[in-house]
Design an enzyme around this catalytic site. Structure first.
Site, PDB file in Angstrom:
ATOM      1  N   CYS A 119       0.810  -1.219   0.000  1.00 43.90           N
ATOM      2  CA  CYS A 119       0.000   0.000   0.000  1.00 43.90           C
ATOM      3  C   CYS A 119       0.841   1.266   0.000  1.00 43.90           C
ATOM      4  CB  CYS A 119      -1.034  -0.010   1.115  1.00 43.90           C
ATOM      5  SG  CYS A 119      -2.148  -1.437   0.980  1.00 43.90           S
ATOM      6  N   SER A 469      -5.426  10.163  -5.959  1.00 35.75           N
ATOM      7  CA  SER A 469      -5.203   8.731  -5.832  1.00 35.75           C
ATOM      8  C   SER A 469      -4.710   8.169  -7.160  1.00 35.75           C
ATOM      9  CB  SER A 469      -6.515   8.050  -5.446  1.00 35.75           C
ATOM     10  OG  SER A 469      -6.433   6.655  -5.626  1.00 35.75           O
TER      11      SER A 469
END
Length: 554
Positions: A119, A469
């Site tokens: 992540c 993002s």
């Protein structure tokens, strides 16, 4: 060995007594001690299975004659942190992760390290720590999630589509029932989210820079091949220790160039620009946006993955993964093949890789575009630069002029977008969301997804001094520097000002005279922030997004 500082000589008898309290026997006391740095937690899908990865890593270390010591770091799930105060802490966590690892492995000196991230900020945070400590080390991440499935079309989807469905629901294009049904199917397994979002981007770039084994960037989290690779990583770190190969031997200027090339070739998240800049700084090879722009101008995009297409990271794995990409780039002289990696040179690794398949990985003579997937824009609105995921922009939005609609926070912008105040042709400006202004340079997937979901993706542009993002697509331009909080031009834009975007020409400007902007600057004052705790300290020390949002050097 470095661990001799805590286990050798009469003065270390108290230290040995504490180690024996851990169950360390006399045979183990003579062996190398290896840190296993794990970001496992119970509420991040990309991390929930990392205990299984760690078990295999430790087995590999023991197989090769080492003694593993595991500890955990923090980690923020950007999807869960999205669109509320929590996102202010995401980028901030990168420095905390690096600092905490430095603290642990200086207070408890061990001989080598295996890093287990997954992540967004965890991968670069650990890479920063690796550069600082400069001990023999290797990375093995948790791997990507399998793609989900649309309950309506049965087509593969990822988290980006789920965010876009929120916008579709807001304008009546999707029922609340279908929105909730896809919430059960969009993220079907553990692992980092399934597209070429920031997590998978950074895992792929860690492989391309040479700090992880081939396959580490793309083998799915749920495949047993990932477990075998983890065991191999544990075994391989012992060889790196014997050969005294450190990050400074691998993360060289040439290796960073390789990472920049592959970044552009596979159309990574714009967040990689922040992280590569920070990693290069930590390794002593500073780069800036002009370097990245040059790489983008001379590197064709040969992969286009979700959210820019319906091709997922698992599809890339099926055709050879990152080594096949690097092999194709090397065939055109775009890769430094003599660079050292954790297992041989780049040339050694790609010699075993398949050729580009021509579909998922296109040939250099038939790319998706002749330049890279990320573009750096400059102009009077971004004198230090701004970035856009060019490979995910609709052709009709590559050049755009429109009136500014200005909002001083993500929340204000979301309310306006979902409230119908943003219309075709507009340029949404979201400011005071930069590294200092946010603070924390929030990712803003919600406003971009709302625009896409409402059917405005080919009609509306969005720009911000914050971030986007990796799941974002469309004419979304981030990292506008200097940011609004320090008086950058983005703070001076007013509703109705014409914004000019020309991605092919790499231009971002506001069509207002210098004289008018100077007059506005005289009347501008920074909004007062009532900050406490870590955010207050972060805002005091963080630099511009154009510098990777690293802390000021002492």
């Amino acid at each position: 060995m470095r661990s001799d500082l805590i286990k050798e000589g009469p003065s270390r008898a108290p230290h040995r007594s504490l180690l024996r309290a851990l169950g360390i026997d006399e045979l183990e006391m003579k062996r190398p001690f290896v840190a296993v740095v794990n970001s496992k937690s119970d509420y991040i899908p990309g991390h929930m299975h990392l205990d299984k990865i760690a078990e295999q890593v430790k087995a590999g270390i023991r197989n090769a004659g080492g003694v593993p010591f595991e500890f955990n770091t923090i980690g923020v799930c950007d999807g869960i942190a999205m669109n509320h105060k929590g996102m202010k802490y995401s980028l901030c966590s990168r420095e905390l992760i690096a600092d905490s690892i430095e603290v642990m492995l200086t207070a408890h000196p061990l001989d080598a390290i295996v890093f287990i991230p997954n992540c967004d900020k965890i991968v670069p945070g650990m890479l920063l720590a690796a550069c600082r400590l400069n001990l023999p080390c290797i990375f093995i991440n948790g791997g990507p999630m399998l793609p989900g499935k649309s309950t309506e079309t049965k087509n593969p989807i990822g988290l980006s589509e789920q965010f876009e469905y929120v916008g579709a629901n807001a304008v009546g294009k999707m029922s609340l029932e279908n929105l909730e049904q896809t919430a059960f199917t969009a993220c079907p397994t553990c692992g980092s989210c399934s597209g070429m979002y920031t997590a998978n981007s950074m895992n792929c770039l860690t492989e391309s820079i040479g700090m992880s084994l081939p396959g580490s960037g793309t083998i799915p989290a749920v495949y047993s091949a990932r477990l075998r690779l983890a065991k191999m990583a544990g075994e391989r770190v012992m060889d790196l220790l014997k050969e005294d190969i450190k990050p400074s031997d691998i993360i060289t200027e040439k290796a960073i160039q390789n990472a920049m090339r592959t970044d552009m070739a596979i159309g990574c998240s714009t967040n990689t620009i922040l992280h590569l800049t920070a990693i290069a700084h930590a390794a002593g090879h500073d780069i800036d946006l002009s370097d990245l722009n040059e790489m983008g101008n001379t590197t064709p995009q040969i992969c286009k993955l979700n959210p820019a297409s319906s091709v997922f990271i698992t599809d890339l794995n099926d055709v050879g993964g990152m080594q096949a990409v690097i092999k194709e780039l090397a065939s055109g002289g775009l890769i430094n093949t003599d660079c050292l990696t954790v297992n041989g040179t780049v040339a050694d690794r790609i010699s075993k890789a398949p050729d580009a398949d021509g579909v998922v990985i296109r040939k250099l003579d038939d790319p998706f575009s002749k330049d890279g997937g990320i573009a750096v824009l400059k102009g009077n609105l971004a004198e230090e630069g701004a970035v856009v995921k060019k490979g995910a922009v609709a052709p009709e939005m590559m050049q755009h002029k429109g009136p500014a609609k200005c909002y001083n926070s993500e929340e204000e912008a979301i309310a306006a977008i979902t409230g119908g105040k943003v219309v075709a042709g507009d340029v949404v400006v979201i400011r005071y969301e930069g590294p200092k202004g946010g603070p924390g340079m929030r990712e803003m997937l919600s406003p971009t997804s709302a625009i896409i979901g409402m059917g405005l993706g080919s009609k509306v542009a969005l720009l911000t001094d914050g971030r986007f993002s990796g799941a974002t697509r469309g004419a979304s331009i981030g990292h506008v520097s200097p940011e609004a909080a320090v008086g950058g031009t983005i703070a001076l834009v007013e509703d109705g000002d014409e914004i000019e975007i020309d991605i092919p020409a790499r231009v971002l400007r506001v069509n207002v005279s210098d004289e008018v902007l100077a007059e506005r600057k005289k009347n501008w004052t920074a909004p007062k922030q009532n900050l406490t705790g870590y955010l207050k300290r972060y805002a005091q020390h963080v630099t511009s997004g154009s510098r990777g949002a690293v802390f000021e050097d002492d």
